[in-house]
Enzyme design. Structure first.
Site, PDB file in Angstrom:
ATOM      1  N   CYS A  42      -7.547  -4.232  12.874  1.00  0.00           N
ATOM      2  CA  CYS A  42      -8.222  -4.974  11.785  1.00  0.00           C
ATOM      3  C   CYS A  42      -9.703  -5.335  11.551  1.00  0.00           C
ATOM      4  CB  CYS A  42      -7.492  -6.500  11.758  1.00  0.00           C
ATOM      5  SG  CYS A  42      -8.116  -7.380  10.184  1.00  0.00           S
TER       6      CYS A  42
ATOM      7  N   ASN B 246      -3.241   7.948  11.275  1.00  0.00           N
ATOM      8  CA  ASN B 246      -3.093   7.158  10.193  1.00  0.00           C
ATOM      9  C   ASN B 246      -4.395   7.286   9.402  1.00  0.00           C
ATOM     10  OD1 ASN B 246      -3.809   3.523   9.409  1.00  0.00           O
ATOM     11  ND2 ASN B 246      -2.726   4.776   8.177  1.00  0.00           N
TER      12      ASN B 246
ATOM     13  N   GLY C 111      -0.412   3.964   4.437  1.00  0.00           N
ATOM     14  CA  GLY C 111      -0.758   2.400   3.619  1.00  0.00           C
ATOM     15  C   GLY C 111      -0.956   2.405   2.263  1.00  0.00           C
ATOM     16  N   ARG C 112      -1.962   2.648   1.770  1.00  0.00           N
ATOM     17  CA  ARG C 112      -2.429   2.526   0.558  1.00  0.00           C
ATOM     18  C   ARG C 112      -1.732   3.794  -0.339  1.00  0.00           C
ATOM     19  NH1 ARG C 112      -8.573   2.937   1.659  1.00  0.00           N
ATOM     20  NH2 ARG C 112      -7.716   4.327   3.092  1.00  0.00           N
TER      21      ARG C 112
HETATM   22  C1  LIG Z   1      -4.477  -4.558   1.573  1.00  0.00           C
HETATM   23  C2  LIG Z   1      -4.735  -3.812   3.067  1.00  0.00           C
HETATM   24  C3  LIG Z   1      -4.086  -4.903   4.127  1.00  0.00           C
HETATM   25  C4  LIG Z   1      -3.922  -4.509   5.370  1.00  0.00           C
HETATM   26  N1  LIG Z   1      -3.561  -5.292   6.263  1.00  0.00           N
HETATM   27  C5  LIG Z   1      -3.233  -4.776   7.326  1.00  0.00           C
HETATM   28  C6  LIG Z   1      -2.563  -5.333   8.427  1.00  0.00           C
HETATM   29  O1  LIG Z   1      -2.084  -6.573   8.171  1.00  0.00           O
HETATM   30  N2  LIG Z   1      -2.362  -5.008   9.578  1.00  0.00           N
HETATM   31  C7  LIG Z   1      -2.927  -3.616  10.039  1.00  0.00           C
HETATM   32  O2  LIG Z   1      -2.748  -2.910  11.253  1.00  0.00           O
HETATM   33  N3  LIG Z   1      -3.611  -2.943   9.163  1.00  0.00           N
HETATM   34  C8  LIG Z   1      -3.831  -3.493   7.853  1.00  0.00           C
HETATM   35  N4  LIG Z   1      -4.109  -2.695   6.987  1.00  0.00           N
HETATM   36  C9  LIG Z   1      -4.657  -1.337   7.499  1.00  0.00           C
HETATM   37  C10 LIG Z   1      -3.679  -0.152   7.257  1.00  0.00           C
HETATM   38  O3  LIG Z   1      -2.335  -0.484   7.609  1.00  0.00           O
HETATM   39  C11 LIG Z   1      -4.001   1.275   7.419  1.00  0.00           C
HETATM   40  O4  LIG Z   1      -4.390   1.301   8.679  1.00  0.00           O
HETATM   41  C12 LIG Z   1      -5.603   1.626   6.433  1.00  0.00           C
HETATM   42  O5  LIG Z   1      -5.195   1.249   5.206  1.00  0.00           O
HETATM   43  C13 LIG Z   1      -5.350   3.003   6.520  1.00  0.00           C
HETATM   44  O6  LIG Z   1      -4.408   3.882   6.042  1.00  0.00           O
HETATM   45  P1  LIG Z   1      -4.162   4.395   4.797  1.00  0.00           P
HETATM   46  O7  LIG Z   1      -5.395   5.071   4.351  1.00  0.00           O
HETATM   47  O8  LIG Z   1      -2.787   4.965   4.631  1.00  0.00           O
HETATM   48  O9  LIG Z   1      -4.433   3.319   3.762  1.00  0.00           O
HETATM   49  C14 LIG Z   1      -4.537  -3.056   5.607  1.00  0.00           C
HETATM   50  C15 LIG Z   1      -4.968  -2.373   4.811  1.00  0.00           C
HETATM   51  C16 LIG Z   1      -5.079  -2.699   3.492  1.00  0.00           C
HETATM   52  C17 LIG Z   1      -5.651  -1.561   2.083  1.00  0.00           C
END
Ligand SMILES: Cc1cc2nc3c(=O)[nH]c(=O)nc-3n(C[C@H](O)[C@H](O)[C@H](O)COP(=O)(O)O)c2cc1C
Length: 332
Positions: free
Chosen positions: A106, A206, A230-231
């Protein structure tokens, strides 16, 4: 052949596609939505502080409520104190989660200032102690989610993953960005590939997987055992179903307007029923979460959907947003 399933310490992950934890998003309602659509092999809760969970803090206990049929599921903890994280992990196990995940990725100031999240990447010996104590506290598998490094000069995911594996971590997830990249930066997945080579446990890749093409290139470029998305799942809740169909050699599902309408309404209904929402705050909470979904969902899923996105984002009340949604989906 690209992998389609994997195993985390005896927990089968099939398909090897994971809903990445997202604070403010991956609550029970969102996870239900994704499960109902299908194609996801593991869901992960929003992160919760290990200390709060170890105290049985009601707000956070509500945040990690699981559906009985939500399997397999991981609860993610963050924090710095190994003892509190170990206590929190015992609670995770008692709550019935299949996996306990530790957040070392994070970037937020709130988490990093308390020296948790990605700041742990700068303290591998402290990270080692956390994994050691958490693994010793529970029988369920413990996993670690990290970034490629803290900044461009310290992209140490492979080394830190080895440390975690040495203490018993059953899988590692690596987001290709560094903490300094936050959510920008130029795609560089080399450290994920190096991590795959550095450890024997499954490594999940990821970062910016949003469709079949990006899933395929991420698996090919890294050799990872699976993907965290995620997103991409906010913008397209069918993303897992699409990737899973491709993995089975089947055509991608076709999603019509009626299905999109149903999904939004089902999400709102499920949010309203969340145990953590106090009745007097329900509308505000649901509207907030709906806005979070609308930001990318409308743009990506609905032709000319920016108008509806604007209406939802500018809505002062939930009924106002629901009226805009109904008007949008009204047959013309
Ligand atoms: C709104 C938001 C909240 C997130 N909260 C967490 C979280 O609680 N724990 C975590 O490990 N990563 C968190 N992340 C990171 C995502 O799990 C992920 O690692 C990151 O967005 C990259 O992946 P993506 O491109 O598929 O979104 C968060 C990302 C976003 C956008």
């Amino acid at each position: 052949m690209l992998p389609t399933h994997t195993d985390i310490g005896g927990v089968r992950i099939e398909p090897n596609l994971v809903l990445s934890p997202m604070e403010g998003v991956t609550d029970l309602s969102f996870r239900r939505l994704i499960r109902q659509i299908g194609g996801v092999g593991l869901t992960v809760t929003e992160f919760v502080p290990g200390a709060a969970l170890s105290r049985g803090d009601k707000r956070f206990m509500d945040m990690v409520k699981l559906d009985v049929d939500e399997r397999p599921v991981a609860i993610q903890l963050y924090g710095r104190d190994p003892g509190q994280l170990a206590e929190g992990a015992r609670m995770v196990q008692d709550l019935g989660a299949d996996i306990c995940d530790i957040n070392m990725g994070c970037p937020s100031k709130k988490v990093c200032n308390n020296s948790g999240g990605s700041s742990l990447m700068r303290e591998p010996e402290h990270a080692r102690e956390i994994v050691r104590q958490v693994v010793a506290a529970v029988q369920i598998p413990v996993t670690v989610k990290m970034r490629s490094g803290f900044d461009v000069d310290s992209r140490n995911a492979p080394e830190l993953a080895r440390v975690c594996e040495g203490e018993g971590a059953a899988a590692i997830t690596v987001h290709w960005r560094t903490r300094a990249d936050r959510y920008g930066g130029l795609r560089a997945v080399d450290k994920i590939a190096e991590t795959v080579q550095a450890v024997a446990v499954p490594v999940f890749a990821n970062g910016d997987v949003v469709d079949v093409a990006s899933a395929e290139s991420m698996l090919r470029d890294t050799g990872a055992a699976g993907l965290y998305v995620g997103r991409g799942a906010i913008a397209d809740p069918w993303v897992f179903a699409r990737i899973a169909a491709w993995q089975r050699g089947e055509p991608e599902p076709v999603v019509d307007q009626a299905a999109k309408h149903r999904v939004i309404l089902a999400y709102v209904a499920s949010l309203r029923a969340l145990p953590s929402v106090r009745p007097q705050k329900e509308d505000r909470f649901v509207l907030g979460r709906l806005k979070q979904l609308a930001k990318t969902f409308c743009r990506r899923q609905l032709e000319g959907g920016r108008g509806l996105e604007r209406q939802i984002l500018h809505s002062q009340t939930l009924p106002e947003a629901l009226t805009a949604i109904e008007a949008w989906f009204q047959p013309s």
